[in-house]
Design a protein around this motif. Structure first.
Motif, mmCIF file in Angstrom:
data_model
loop_
_atom_site.group_PDB
_atom_site.id
_atom_site.type_symbol
_atom_site.label_atom_id
_atom_site.label_comp_id
_atom_site.label_asym_id
_atom_site.label_seq_id
_atom_site.Cartn_x
_atom_site.Cartn_y
_atom_site.Cartn_z
ATOM 1 N N GLY A 240 37.870 -51.881 -12.985
ATOM 2 C CA GLY A 240 38.892 -51.643 -14.335
ATOM 3 C C GLY A 240 39.204 -50.373 -14.317
ATOM 4 O O GLY A 240 39.845 -49.803 -15.946
ATOM 5 N N ARG A 241 39.326 -49.331 -13.387
ATOM 6 C CA ARG A 241 39.193 -48.453 -13.504
ATOM 7 C C ARG A 241 40.253 -47.612 -12.498
ATOM 8 O O ARG A 241 39.567 -47.307 -11.204
ATOM 9 C CB ARG A 241 38.215 -47.029 -13.738
ATOM 10 C CG ARG A 241 37.210 -47.108 -15.301
ATOM 11 C CD ARG A 241 36.524 -46.342 -15.019
ATOM 12 N NE ARG A 241 36.755 -45.217 -15.059
ATOM 13 C CZ ARG A 241 36.832 -44.231 -14.390
ATOM 14 N NH1 ARG A 241 35.846 -43.579 -13.621
ATOM 15 N NH2 ARG A 241 36.764 -43.155 -14.873
ATOM 16 N N PRO A 242 41.331 -47.809 -12.207
ATOM 17 C CA PRO A 242 42.350 -48.151 -10.656
ATOM 18 C C PRO A 242 42.376 -46.001 -10.175
ATOM 19 O O PRO A 242 41.269 -45.671 -11.428
ATOM 20 C CB PRO A 242 43.650 -47.640 -11.779
ATOM 21 C CG PRO A 242 43.750 -48.432 -12.669
ATOM 22 C CD PRO A 242 42.309 -48.437 -13.476
ATOM 23 N N LEU A 243 42.816 -46.401 -9.060
ATOM 24 C CA LEU A 243 42.289 -44.759 -8.452
ATOM 25 C C LEU A 243 42.914 -43.688 -8.884
ATOM 26 O O LEU A 243 42.018 -43.042 -9.312
ATOM 27 C CB LEU A 243 43.282 -45.028 -6.593
ATOM 28 C CG LEU A 243 42.621 -44.335 -5.792
ATOM 29 C CD1 LEU A 243 41.204 -44.401 -5.476
ATOM 30 C CD2 LEU A 243 43.302 -44.117 -4.532
ATOM 31 N N VAL A 244 44.001 -43.674 -9.367
ATOM 32 C CA VAL A 244 44.620 -42.192 -9.718
ATOM 33 C C VAL A 244 43.752 -41.836 -11.111
ATOM 34 O O VAL A 244 43.518 -40.704 -10.963
ATOM 35 C CB VAL A 244 45.808 -43.263 -10.399
ATOM 36 C CG1 VAL A 244 46.987 -42.413 -9.203
ATOM 37 C CG2 VAL A 244 46.138 -43.564 -10.976
ATOM 38 N N ILE A 245 42.630 -42.646 -11.831
ATOM 39 C CA ILE A 245 42.105 -42.463 -12.796
ATOM 40 C C ILE A 245 40.702 -41.720 -11.788
ATOM 41 O O ILE A 245 40.383 -40.701 -12.655
ATOM 42 C CB ILE A 245 42.135 -44.178 -14.109
ATOM 43 C CG1 ILE A 245 43.599 -44.062 -14.372
ATOM 44 C CG2 ILE A 245 41.030 -43.055 -15.182
ATOM 45 C CD1 ILE A 245 43.983 -42.506 -15.094
ATOM 46 N N ALA A 246 40.257 -43.011 -11.822
ATOM 47 C CA ALA A 246 38.387 -43.063 -11.469
ATOM 48 C C ALA A 246 38.468 -41.720 -10.362
ATOM 49 O O ALA A 246 38.159 -41.154 -9.458
ATOM 50 C CB ALA A 246 38.279 -43.586 -10.332
ATOM 51 N N HIS A 247 39.739 -41.505 -8.605
ATOM 52 C CA HIS A 247 39.650 -40.581 -7.746
ATOM 53 C C HIS A 247 40.678 -39.413 -7.848
ATOM 54 O O HIS A 247 41.814 -39.852 -6.351
ATOM 55 C CB HIS A 247 38.984 -41.762 -6.608
ATOM 56 C CG HIS A 247 37.912 -42.089 -6.909
ATOM 57 N ND1 HIS A 247 36.478 -41.332 -6.865
ATOM 58 C CD2 HIS A 247 37.277 -43.496 -7.001
ATOM 59 C CE1 HIS A 247 35.916 -42.209 -6.358
ATOM 60 N NE2 HIS A 247 36.506 -43.281 -6.975
ATOM 61 N N PRO A 248 41.407 -39.561 -8.749
ATOM 62 C CA PRO A 248 42.699 -38.307 -9.043
ATOM 63 C C PRO A 248 42.926 -37.022 -7.480
ATOM 64 O O PRO A 248 44.353 -37.397 -7.532
ATOM 65 C CB PRO A 248 42.577 -37.535 -9.784
ATOM 66 C CG PRO A 248 40.704 -37.177 -10.015
ATOM 67 C CD PRO A 248 40.983 -38.606 -10.088
ATOM 68 N N ASP A 249 41.184 -37.232 -6.837
ATOM 69 C CA ASP A 249 41.739 -36.361 -5.333
ATOM 70 C C ASP A 249 42.051 -36.785 -4.011
ATOM 71 O O ASP A 249 42.066 -36.649 -2.875
ATOM 72 C CB ASP A 249 40.618 -35.151 -4.631
ATOM 73 C CG ASP A 249 40.468 -34.147 -6.356
ATOM 74 O OD1 ASP A 249 41.460 -33.970 -7.238
ATOM 75 O OD2 ASP A 249 39.488 -33.910 -6.946
ATOM 76 N N ALA A 250 42.421 -38.349 -4.284
ATOM 77 C CA ALA A 250 41.995 -39.141 -2.714
ATOM 78 C C ALA A 250 42.958 -38.693 -2.920
ATOM 79 O O ALA A 250 44.404 -38.689 -3.453
ATOM 80 C CB ALA A 250 41.488 -40.326 -3.426
ATOM 81 N N PRO A 251 43.780 -39.128 -1.286
ATOM 82 C CA PRO A 251 45.103 -38.852 -0.513
ATOM 83 C C PRO A 251 45.606 -40.664 -1.038
ATOM 84 O O PRO A 251 46.640 -39.609 -1.161
ATOM 85 C CB PRO A 251 44.357 -39.539 1.066
ATOM 86 C CG PRO A 251 43.159 -38.528 1.050
ATOM 87 C CD PRO A 251 42.725 -39.534 0.506
#
Length: 402
Positions: A240-251
């Motif tokens: 329930g925590r989308p990528l842009v919120i949980a891992h903002p530094d991910a490619p």
């Protein structure tokens, strides 16, 4: 089924300015990660400071609540004005069938009910004032897509595909459908584009690579970007925590932000006549306003910039290329291509002209998305859809006969 064979409905409301830019995220087939793209794109736009709403328009398979950690199966509250209050998650407002039913309870709906829920999700939700309303569509080119294209002034559509040839071929159908109903294609996103090994960093193109850019070039539409596969996307969606919120530094998160930046600079109000409208012919109530920019040389032949009337039985259409057209209402009635007037299999006209009164007049004229008008006539007929291409083609036939 082509759009000219559907039954039109007048718009339910003309006050949609508060919804901002309405962007549909679509795909030709399922399994391409469209809901994941819709959710992360909405959050990326929100991170830029925009007010964003997200409609989970996949009524049969809603997945957005789970991706955002929204509780399901709980009746939403109502605002003092009687509208549904949307859920809020990570700074965006959300409505979904998944919020109204339990996780394991299927939505068993026929076509008319699908249309009813879609209109409710957009018009009867207390969105406040938005900059963007993102519509996460189900796969395919069916009732949902046609209802939205006919009923709402879509700013444009984003098409999601994987690099696989089969996915790209089906994506073409989605693009052609949107083009047919005059919804601008804002661009193509290639999802699941290459997998980067977290241990060695080597990129493996599991579903091939570059197909999205090639199909965008071949169809003359923008390519927005390629989103790489990332195991964190699945984990974040389940949590329930989308990528842009949980891992903002991910490619992949960086690509989402880039796509959001491109879209925010690209979307604009339609160049044609403002929609929706529901014009009552007798007293000119709710007569549509002309487009901000009048017709001009070099404009498009099938973009309508003005509607007026010369007299009680003559409709005036003004086109973006500067051409003004006049159509007698009886001629318009005789040109109807609905299933009651034209045999769907053979294309042969079944309407008897002798049954159409000489003094027939319209009762109402309403917009159907950005591509057609519906007309209710004084003889009771109201099931025809007149696409802008059809209307402009009537002029071409008249010119050739002169």
């Amino acid at each position: 089924m082509t759009p000219t064979q559907a039954t039109p409905r007048a718009p339910d409301d003309t006050g949609m300015a508060h919804l901002g830019q309405i962007i549909a995220v679509a795909s030709g087939k399922g399994g391409v990660g469209k809901s994941t793209v819709s959710t992360n794109l909405a959050l990326a736009l929100s991170a830029q400071g925009a007010a964003v709403g997200l409609v989970d328009a996949d009524l049969y398979g809603p997945s957005v609540p789970g991706m955002l950690g929204i509780e399901t199966g709980k009746s939403p509250s109502m605002s003092p004005s009687g509208k549904v209050m949307p859920a809020q998650a990570h700074g965006i407002k959300v409505i979904s069938m998944g919020m109204l039913t339990d996780d394991d309870k299927p939505a068993i709906l026929r076509g008319p009910m699908v249309s009813k829920y879609l209109r409710m999700f957009i018009l009867e939700v207390d969105w406040g004032t938005l900059d963007y309303l993102i519509l996460d569509l189900p796969p395919g080119t069916g009732d949902t897509q046609l209802t939205l294209a006919q009923s709402f002034p879509l700013t444009g559509s984003v098409i999601v595909s994987t690099p696989q040839d089969v996915s790209l071929k089906i994506a073409r159908r989605g693009i052609r459908m949107m083009e047919q109903v005059k919804v601008p294609i804002l661009g193509i996103i290639e999802n699941m584009s290459g997998f980067t090994c977290p241990s060695c960093g080597e990129v493996t193109h599991i579903f091939h690579h570059g197909g999205g850019a090639k199909i965008a070039e071949s169809l003359g539409v923008p390519f927005l970007g390629a989103i790489p596969l990332d195991p964190a996307i699945v984990d974040c969606g389940d949590e329930g925590r989308p990528l842009v919120i949980a891992h903002p530094d991910a490619p992949a998160a960086a690509v989402y932000r880039d796509i959001a930046a491109i879209l925010s600079g690209r979307v604009s109000a339609t160049a044609g006549i403002p929609t929706p409208f529901d014009w009552h012919w007798a007293d000119d109530a709710s007569k549509p306003n002309p487009a901000p920019q009048p017709g001009h040389a070099g404009g498009a032949a099938e973009i309508l910039v003005g509607l007026d009337r010369r007299d009680g039985r003559t409709l005036v259409l003004r086109w973006q290329d500067g051409h003004d057209q006049q159509i007698d209402m009886r001629d318009l009635r005789l040109a109807c291509r609905c299933a009651a007037c034209v045999d769907e299999m053979s294309g042969r006209a079944v309407l008897d002209p002798a049954t159409v009164p000489l003094n027939i007049v319209p009762i109402r004229i309403w917009s159907l998305g950005n591509y057609a008008i519906g007309v209710s006539f004084s003889d009771g007929h109201q099931s025809g859809i007149y696409t802008f291409g059809h209307l402009r083609g009537m002029v071409a036939a008249e010119v050739e006969d002169v």
